[in-house]
Design an enzyme around this catalytic site. Structure first.
Site, PDB file in Angstrom:
ATOM      1  CB  CYS A 166       9.710  11.240   1.262  1.00  0.00           C
ATOM      2  SG  CYS A 166       9.098  12.735   2.023  1.00  0.00           S
ATOM      3  CG  ASN A 217       6.396   2.920   5.065  1.00  0.00           C
ATOM      4  OD1 ASN A 217       5.824   3.003   3.994  1.00  0.00           O
ATOM      5  ND2 ASN A 217       5.893   3.395   6.186  1.00  0.00           N
ATOM      6  CG  HIS A 261       7.573   7.494   6.086  1.00  0.00           C
ATOM      7  ND1 HIS A 261       7.446   7.416   4.721  1.00  0.00           N
ATOM      8  CD2 HIS A 261       6.377   7.105   6.584  1.00  0.00           C
ATOM      9  CE1 HIS A 261       6.232   7.006   4.402  1.00  0.00           C
ATOM     10  NE2 HIS A 261       5.550   6.830   5.511  1.00  0.00           N
ATOM     11  CG  HIS A 293       3.308   4.426   9.353  1.00  0.00           C
ATOM     12  ND1 HIS A 293       2.764   3.494   8.494  1.00  0.00           N
ATOM     13  CD2 HIS A 293       3.784   5.412   8.555  1.00  0.00           C
ATOM     14  CE1 HIS A 293       2.925   3.890   7.235  1.00  0.00           C
ATOM     15  NE2 HIS A 293       3.535   5.063   7.246  1.00  0.00           N
ATOM     16  NE  ARG A 305      -1.378   2.479   2.825  1.00  0.00           N
ATOM     17  CZ  ARG A 305      -0.839   3.590   3.271  1.00  0.00           C
ATOM     18  NH1 ARG A 305      -0.753   4.669   2.493  1.00  0.00           N
ATOM     19  NH2 ARG A 305      -0.360   3.653   4.507  1.00  0.00           N
ATOM     20  CG  ASP A 306       3.090   4.369   3.028  1.00  0.00           C
ATOM     21  OD1 ASP A 306       2.999   5.256   2.145  1.00  0.00           O
ATOM     22  OD2 ASP A 306       3.403   4.623   4.198  1.00  0.00           O
TER      23      ASP A 306
END
Lengths: 314, 314
Positions: B246, B255, B215, B213, B19-20
């Site tokens: 990013c 991530n 990054h 979560h 997803r991310d």
């Protein structure tokens, strides 16, 4: 406030990129550029720099000009200049050059020690004793640091026992080391093993425990620094642009990256005295000199957070 | 043993690469490959996976097949499959698909929230209340997670106050969230700010606080995880190969990297249930699908230490 114990209010990042970094890459950086690096590093606030290594030139041609670089370093006001010395012969050159500190590395892994230095760890301890005698006889003020490497394991031997690391650290102190430090030479440490070993090392050596040296081979160097900080350690080796690498893992990272470490410390309010923008400019300059060599780090790409406020020394 | 508080004995790495990660890159990964990813991730021990996002296909074409991927995920025994939903409409699709969990992201930065979601944070809280009502009316067991993002600052607004993050977290719980989590969306967190905010969040939400979560935009993700672990947090989002990036820092990391995080946790004795070699094989496979896209992480290059021993769940 957090329930964790408070971190040190300030910390020193000792630059080792000119030694541990440059000795690990093929590109030879000319002496005048090393001097420019020194000058700009000092201007960026770096107060302690390992300027080279007094090893036989045949072994490490990158370090052949260490005496000249050290002589130049001595002209920079406020710079504490250290060198690595593998033995008494190197130590004599460090004393001749009036280094502020000489670091004698010892490998706690017997197999690594025999393979790399052709000495047992205890023979290295004995060498430190001879270096101490030479220093005392010379009347010089050069400090002696005994650095215990492969402290978290070794690519040759595998496991290195904590008890053996601590025994050798005590032996170095007994033999006359002014300071001792711990190095995760091959990137085997994790924050838990760092907490455990550094806590014992700090207990053992007290004020004479001076530095943590972490390689970022497996990405844990900053987490390991954070774990050591929580044990009160406040000096860390680091390499600009993460220059270096690992002979056992081609392409892998070298020392923890100076500018990333500076960011982490300052963001946490641990004052380093460093000008991060100036460090990033120097990183860019040095990276240009060693084009084609791997560099590491993240801050140069992402930039400082909008909210960034440097730490302020108490 | 260390004087620090003991870490959790086990932890869950929730995979968000599908997803991310995938939503942040240009390459479209076909549905059958996403299913292969799921299958191999489960085989490697990954028990919780965010399989996609129920956003309008026009916004994120990478996520257009989320319903099909979720349907496939439901066929894999033991897999806890979550999806991101931006609003009630997305939540209805998650309920239709019998997701195990739906994550509603809220941005604690008002400016970020308005720019990205065209809603204030409090309007998102109200939406969570509507989602809760829909879930309860549906009779489905899908859990609702309210994820508070930009919790450590924001590239648009700059500072985000801890008090505002905690107020919004409480509001999400009051509106009916089963769980809440915190996200450092833009890589502004450091271990100190993580300790401070996660300690308060865990106090506030107790058992309902579920996940961190992070990054890796500025290289601190693993150090931040370690800081959160020390506050008792034991679930972390991560992305295989660090896929993502990013939008505010081209080329910067996304991530925290799943396999590096798995290594750090296991090395510390925090059991994850993951087979790291299988994860590395999957990383290699997925990297091949998205050639040309940036990937991150260090373990794939350096390999596991010779001394590595996986953590054992108590």
């Amino acid at each position: 406030m957090s329930s964790l114990r408070p971190l040190p209010g300030k910390a020193v990042i000792r630059e080792v990129g000119m030694r541990d970094g440059l000795q690990s890459i093929a590109t030879l950086v000319p002496t005048e550029r090393k001097c420019e690096w020194l000058r700009n590093a000092v201007a960026a606030g770096q107060g302690e720099i390992e300027v080279g290594s007094f090893v036989p030139p045949k072994l490490l041609p990158q370090m052949v000009d260490t005496a000249e670089v050290l002589a130049y370093a001595r002209t920079l006001p406020g710079l504490f200049a250290s060198v690595l010395v593998p033995n008494l012969k190197g130590a004599e050159r460090a004393l001749d050059g009036d280094a502020d500190l000489m670091l004698l590395p010892l490998s706690a892994s017997h197999q690594h020690s025999l393979a790399n230095l052709r000495k047992t760890p205890d023979e290295v301890v004995a060498e430190l004793g001879r270096i101490r005698a030479a220093r005392d006889a010379s009347g010089k003020k050069t400090l002696i640091e005994g650095g215990v490497g492969t402290a978290f394991g070794c690519t040759i031997q595998g496991e290195v026992k904590e008890s053996e690391v601590l025994r050798l650290m005590q032996a170095l102190l007994d033999a006359g080391a002014d300071r001792v430090s711990l190095a995760d030479t091959v990137g085997y440490a994790d924050p838990n093993s760092v907490s455990r070993l550094f806590e014992q090392a700090v207990k053992l050596a007290g004020e004479r425990f001076c530095c943590g040296h972490f390689h970022d081979t497996r990405g844990l160097a900053l987490a390991n620094v954070y774990a050591a900080l929580q044990q009160g350690v406040s000096r860390f080796d680091a390499s600009l642009a993460g220059i270096g690498g690992c002979p056992h893992a081609p392409g892998a990272s070298g020392n923890v990256c100076t500018e990333d470490l500076a960011f982490m410390l300052e963001a946490m309010g641990v004052a380093t005295g460093l000008d991060i923008d100036a460090l990033l400019a120097l990183r860019s300059e040095v990276s240009g000199w060693i084009q084609g060599e791997p560099t590491h780090g993240t801050l140069w790409r992402a930039g400082l957070p909008r909210t960034f406020q440097p730490g302020v020394a108490a």
